[in-house]
Design a protein around this motif. Sequence first.
Motif, mmCIF file in Angstrom:
data_model
loop_
_atom_site.group_PDB
_atom_site.id
_atom_site.type_symbol
_atom_site.label_atom_id
_atom_site.label_comp_id
_atom_site.label_asym_id
_atom_site.label_seq_id
_atom_site.Cartn_x
_atom_site.Cartn_y
_atom_site.Cartn_z
ATOM 1 N N VAL A 268 -32.900 -12.867 -36.580
ATOM 2 C CA VAL A 268 -31.465 -13.591 -36.917
ATOM 3 C C VAL A 268 -31.464 -14.281 -37.436
ATOM 4 N N SER B 252 -38.469 -7.560 -39.495
ATOM 5 C CA SER B 252 -37.894 -8.438 -40.809
ATOM 6 C C SER B 252 -37.357 -9.838 -40.227
ATOM 7 N N ILE C 82 -34.006 -12.501 -41.441
ATOM 8 C CA ILE C 82 -32.662 -12.447 -42.079
ATOM 9 C C ILE C 82 -32.329 -13.574 -41.529
ATOM 10 N N THR D 278 -35.451 -18.736 -47.466
ATOM 11 C CA THR D 278 -35.913 -17.450 -47.631
ATOM 12 C C THR D 278 -36.841 -17.179 -49.008
ATOM 13 N N ASN E 144 -35.430 -11.580 -45.809
ATOM 14 C CA ASN E 144 -33.859 -11.586 -46.884
ATOM 15 C C ASN E 144 -33.077 -12.313 -46.578
ATOM 16 N N CYS E 145 -32.105 -12.057 -47.028
ATOM 17 C CA CYS E 145 -30.397 -13.351 -46.809
ATOM 18 C C CYS E 145 -29.618 -12.940 -46.998
ATOM 19 N N ILE E 146 -28.598 -12.758 -46.198
ATOM 20 C CA ILE E 146 -27.227 -12.758 -46.319
ATOM 21 C C ILE E 146 -26.090 -13.578 -46.863
ATOM 22 N N ALA F 102 -27.068 -5.283 -42.015
ATOM 23 C CA ALA F 102 -28.117 -6.339 -40.864
ATOM 24 C C ALA F 102 -28.695 -5.072 -40.533
ATOM 25 N N LEU G 43 -30.953 -4.102 -43.538
ATOM 26 C CA LEU G 43 -32.082 -4.888 -43.986
ATOM 27 C C LEU G 43 -33.432 -5.044 -42.695
ATOM 28 N N ALA G 44 -33.213 -4.234 -41.751
ATOM 29 C CA ALA G 44 -33.500 -4.193 -40.287
ATOM 30 C C ALA G 44 -34.524 -3.141 -40.215
#
Length: 256
Positions: A92, A144, A146, A175, A190-192, A232, A235-236
């Motif tokens: 992350v 993953s 993030i 990303t 991926n991106c938050i 999170a 996505l993980a």
Amino acid sequence: MSIASLFEVSGKVALVTGGSSGIGEMIATTLARAGVTVFIAARKPDRLAEALARIAAHGTVEAIPADLADPNGADRLAGELGERTGQLDILVNNAGATWGAPFGEFPASGWDRVMDLNARATFLLSQSLMPLLAKSADEDDWSSVINVSSVASRYTDDTPSAAYGPSKAAVEQLTRVMARWLPKHRIRVNCIAPGWFPSRMNAPIGDDYRAAWLDRTPLKRFGRAEDIGALAIYLASRASSFVNGQVIAIDGGWSA
């Protein structure tokens, strides 16, 4: 396969940068509660120790002091992490900074500080940890990455920072670039893009600005730890196994 197993992350290992407060601590705490062994990294040892104590009440966590604004900080952090564990399933990239000054007075040093930590460090750390992420992935459950951006990447307001939004826009494009290159190593990226979550970064912002933000938000509240933590986890986990290269806003509709 059960629905619960799709979201299962216990037994995984994660590194959360900027994990000593705010969004980083929220994500780290949620991962720890879900059975992930979490490493948190941050620049200030005292704040890192305080966060370690808070997160340890919920699960397994270790702390690594690291200054990712330093040109060699990413390599040093990756090296120390590699000495402590031979596994990394979740990265992350959350460490970030901002700088406030009117556009005409915005210093080059402030620009460099924000860009170096928000964008360059995300690239360098991901690059340094790519071998460990690849080693930990398997055919059915990829590793993953993030990245953490911000709705400021696409929207402007009266906050006096010429660098923050552009740095986060760079994170979002990075990303997409990473999402093209890393799948060959069984790594998804991926991106938050968060809206307003309580943090040390936005604590100094005045009540009027805070009220205006809330008024624009359809859900009429700020973000909570469980909101961003759940994203999170998604996505993980294997639940998002076909999600790659995406930027997901989590802002209660502020950017709608």
